[in-house]
Design a protein around this motif. Structure first.
Motif, PDB file in Angstrom:
ATOM      1  N   ASN A  90      -8.209  -5.519   1.483  1.00 37.92           N
ATOM      2  CA  ASN A  90      -8.035  -4.514   2.526  1.00 37.92           C
ATOM      3  C   ASN A  90      -9.312  -3.739   2.794  1.00 37.92           C
ATOM      4  O   ASN A  90      -9.314  -2.747   3.474  1.00 37.92           O
TER       5      ASN A  90
ATOM      6  N   VAL B   7       0.838  -1.201   0.000  1.00 38.19           N
ATOM      7  CA  VAL B   7       0.000   0.000   0.000  1.00 38.19           C
ATOM      8  C   VAL B   7       0.878   1.258   0.000  1.00 38.19           C
ATOM      9  O   VAL B   7       0.750   2.109  -0.852  1.00 38.19           O
TER      10      VAL B   7
ATOM     11  N   GLU C 155      -3.086  -2.217   7.421  1.00 39.49           N
ATOM     12  CA  GLU C 155      -3.784  -2.496   6.171  1.00 39.49           C
ATOM     13  C   GLU C 155      -3.012  -3.511   5.332  1.00 39.49           C
ATOM     14  O   GLU C 155      -3.588  -4.451   4.770  1.00 39.49           O
ATOM     15  N   GLU C 156      -1.665  -3.315   5.277  1.00 33.88           N
ATOM     16  CA  GLU C 156      -0.844  -4.221   4.491  1.00 33.88           C
ATOM     17  C   GLU C 156      -0.847  -5.616   5.102  1.00 33.88           C
ATOM     18  O   GLU C 156      -0.822  -6.625   4.395  1.00 33.88           O
TER      19      GLU C 156
END
Lengths: 211, 248
Positions: free
Chosen positions: B84, B65, B74-75
């Motif tokens: 995500n 990301v 998120e990653e």
């Protein structure tokens, strides 16, 4: 050492025959286009010299052993099998399954499912056995610490392997975990979601209502 | 004569400036990048080559990301679940016969992230990544796995696992798969669990009690071992290009 592997550099000890050296060179060819194929391996002079018996390779799971490859005996282990505890349940959570970090094609949400039913393990296993027969898949019992472990193997359908684990949760309830262990997502999805799952969950709805 | 000298000097100046810039970039990358694989190899269960291969995996995940050499939540989510979007943290399945209830997001994945994040800054550097994953290696000492799993379940980090924490996690796990169990059934399962685990009968499970429970039920640690780690050098062979290891 890894650099040598990458370049395909290696030396053979003196006691190796020339046939063997030649065979190894063909195997360790860094160019996949010129590397020896499985068919050629079966015909290589070094292997066939003493007469080669047909070798069958089955994928082996790390912790499990096959109990029987013949049609499953439907006897469950005796009722002294302990039930799952709360931590066992929690460990089924897909958030704790870090396999996705390493396997690009693996998605714990789509490649596995957990469900609870009020059916007896025997009934569920019978349904699975019927399904296996109908779809011409092999059903193999697996040795587990407790509970009933098995694998549905379909050589034909892209080497699909579906792992199924049944465990008693309470006196009335059984937890079933189904997970894709081999083969591609699409065949798994087709087999599980469209075919096996509706059958297994039908039993669930029937008896859960009366439980 | 002087002009030429001046030009030469300016030329040299430019040359030195660009060399320095190149070096700076390298050093900068090094700061975030793989500094001392030997140190990490010594302090974890991995070999130097495995650390280098693990670094390739880390680079892949951490650049998904934001390419900053760090893994954010998120990653991490993306790497685990290949998505995500918070809404699609559960599978969307259509079945004409049976309808699926809404599924809860994976709270346990964030528990894992928080445990990896030993610096508590919301991102994972390579060191944190490697040290945490070391516990999941098949050869890691079982005591490390027991310790890690205890901290995972000790949601409030109080040094013991409370009944409420267990219930919370059981409910979350069931909700994930859209399973519905009555509160009575859940309570009785937890009762049985505490009966077996809580040998001091104080309503909580401390480290000692957890340890004996796990030694009696080793399958409780099944999530704590990732066999993929044994083959990491074959899964990420490109580490060979950046390897700092000499060929012997």
């Amino acid at each position: 050492m890894y650099k040598k592997i990458y370049k395909g550099e290696f030396r053979c000890p003196r006691w190796m025959s020339s046939d063997l050296k030649r065979f190894l060179t063909r195997l360790l060819d860094t160019n996949p286009k010129t590397r020896i194929t499985i068919d050629d391996i079966m015909q290589d002079p070094w292997l066939t010299k003493g007469g080669l018996q047909h070798v069958r390779a089955f994928p082996r799971d790390h912790e499990e052993e096959d109990i029987s490859s013949s049609p499953m005996e439907l006897e469950p282990p005796s009722d002294t099998t302990p039930a799952l505890n709360a931590f066992d349940l929690i460990s089924f959570s897909s958030g704790l399954d870090l396999s996705g970090l390493f396997d690009d094609s693996y998605n714990p949400v789509e490649d596995g499912e957990l469900f609870i039913s009020a059916d007896s393990p025997e009934k569920i296993m019978r349904k699975i056995q019927d399904f296996a027969n109908k779809e011409e898949m092999r059903l193999v019992r697996k040795k587990k610490e407790w509970g009933w472990g098995m694998e549905l193997q379909a050589g034909g359908k892209g080497n699909l392997v579906m792992g199924i684990q049944l465990n008693r949760l309470t006196d009335e309830l059984v937890v079933t975990e189904v997970r894709r262990r081999g083969g591609d997502s699409a065949s798994y999805d087709d087999l599980w979601n469209s075919k096996l799952r509706p059958q297994l969950l039908l039993i669930d709805n029937d008896s859960a209502a009366s439980a | 004569m002087e002009n030429i000298m001046l030009q030469c000097l300016t030329g040299l100046q430019h040359l030195f400036a660009s060399i320095l810039r190149c070096c700076d970039i390298d050093l900068y990358r090094q700061q975030i990048g793989l500094q001392d694989p030997e140190v990490l190899a010594r302090e974890t269960v991995f070999s130097v080559s495995e650390i280098e291969a693990l670094y390739e995996l880390f680079k892949k995940i951490s650049s998904a990301v934001i390419d900053d050499g760090l893994i954010n939540k998120e990653e991490f989510q993306l790497a685990l679940f290949k998505t995500n979007k918070k809404e699609s943290l559960f599978a969307d399945r259509e079945c004409s016969m049976i309808s699926y209830p809404y599924r809860e997001p994976k709270l346990t994945a964030f528990q894992v992230f928080d445990l990896f994040d030993t610096k508590h800054n919301g991102v994972l550097g390579f060191e944190e990544f490697a040290r945490a994953l070391s516990v999941f290696h098949p050869n890691a000492p079982i005591d490390d796995k027991i310790e890690f799993s205890f901290q995972l379940y000790d949601l409030k980090q109080q040094g013991f696992i409370e009944r409420q924490e267990v219930k919370q996690m059981v409910v979350a796990t069931l909700a994930e798969s859209g399973m519905n169990l009555s509160d009575d059934v859940i309570e009785s399962i937890i009762d049985k669990t505490f009966e077996e685990a809580d040998t001091k009968h104080d309503g909580k499970i401390d480290k000692e009690e957890w340890r004996s429970l796990v030694l009696r039920h080793p399958s409780l640690l099944k999530n704590m071992t990732l066999h993929y780690l044994k083959d990491i050098t074959t899964t990420f062979p490109s580490f060979v290009f950046h390897s700092q290891v000499d060929d012997t």
